[in-house]
Write a protein that holds these residues in place. Structure first.
Motif, PDB file in Angstrom:
ATOM      1  N   VAL A   1      35.347  37.946  37.205  1.00 10.44           N
ATOM      2  CA  VAL A   1      35.615  36.655  36.563  1.00 10.44           C
ATOM      3  C   VAL A   1      37.091  36.279  36.617  1.00 10.44           C
ATOM      4  O   VAL A   1      37.476  35.216  36.137  1.00 10.44           O
TER       5      VAL A   1
ATOM      6  N   SER B   1      37.708  33.447  28.910  1.00 10.39           N
ATOM      7  CA  SER B   1      38.417  34.702  29.182  1.00 10.39           C
ATOM      8  C   SER B   1      38.182  35.765  28.124  1.00 10.39           C
ATOM      9  O   SER B   1      38.232  36.952  28.427  1.00 10.39           O
TER      10      SER B   1
ATOM     11  N   PHE C   1      35.026  30.184  33.129  1.00  8.18           N
ATOM     12  CA  PHE C   1      34.540  31.346  32.391  1.00  8.18           C
ATOM     13  C   PHE C   1      35.455  31.613  31.204  1.00  8.18           C
ATOM     14  O   PHE C   1      36.665  31.710  31.369  1.00  8.18           O
TER      15      PHE C   1
ATOM     16  N   ILE D   1      38.314  32.634  37.523  1.00  4.71           N
ATOM     17  CA  ILE D   1      37.242  31.647  37.387  1.00  4.71           C
ATOM     18  C   ILE D   1      37.589  30.818  36.157  1.00  4.71           C
ATOM     19  O   ILE D   1      37.601  31.326  35.037  1.00  4.71           O
TER      20      ILE D   1
ATOM     21  N   ILE E   1      33.351  33.347  43.650  1.00  4.89           N
ATOM     22  CA  ILE E   1      34.017  34.653  43.537  1.00  4.89           C
ATOM     23  C   ILE E   1      34.493  35.055  44.918  1.00  4.89           C
ATOM     24  O   ILE E   1      33.728  35.024  45.883  1.00  4.89           O
TER      25      ILE E   1
END
Length: 188
Positions: free
Chosen positions: A99, A107, A105, A102, A29
């Motif tokens: 997020v 969505s 991850f 990323i 992040i």
């Protein structure tokens, strides 16, 4: 004033340093995402506190001047779910920012979690409103016959609460894509 090449160079170097620093990653992040998410939580907390301190105090003072009890109960019923809604919105926005970009991850997880949380808060708010409606109905029904006061309220309150929780839960589940036909068939 003239902007010199030296000033422009210093500004560009400052921007590049800022981009490098805020672009650094911690657990995948970016630093700018962490800072922005934190600031959003702080702003959400500030708005909630402002609402509690000023707006709720003004509304409570206004409702205390009336003779009716239903308006006090209405205010108390929606106060806490509204505060939870504000904080849930801030947390949702902050989570979305964290997020963002990323790749591993999913969505749609943030959207579905927001839908579930929003559904729970709405169910909670309506659940709390049942007491207001039951109290109002009790007053209306017992206006002509005082012996009726409190006779129907417990049963009606319980039935309305069960209805709200079941229908609300099924609605939330259907909204996030769960097939509720089997559940509805089981209830029938």
């Amino acid at each position: 004033e003239f902007v010199t090449d030296r000033d422009t160079l210093e500004q560009n170097q400052a921007i590049q340093w800022l981009e490098r620093t805020l672009g650094q990653k911690l657990f995948g992040i970016s630093l700018w995402q962490l800072i922005l998410a934190f600031l959003i939580i702080v702003v959400g907390t500030f708005i909630r506190r402002l609402l509690q301190t000023y707006v709720e105090a003004k509304i409570a003072a206004l409702f205390e001047k009336t003779k009716a009890t239903w308006d006090d109960m209405l205010f108390e019923a929606i106060r806490r779910p509204l505060n939870a809604f504000i904080m849930m919105g801030a947390i949702h926005i902050a989570a979305f920012i964290l997020v963002f970009r990323i790749e591993r991850f999913p969505s749609n997880f943030i959207g579905k979690s927001y839908t579930v949380c929003l559904g729970i808060i709405i169910i909670w708010g309506v659940y709390r409103l049942v007491d207001v409606v039951a109290n109002y109905l009790d007053e209306v029904l017992s206006k002509d016959d005082t012996e009726l006061r409190g006779q129907f309220t417990p049963l009606a309150t319980r039935a309305m609460r069960i209805f709200i929780v079941v229908i609300g839960s099924l609605t939330v589940l259907a909204t996030i894509g769960v097939n509720v036909n089997g559940l509805i068939g089981g209830l029938a």
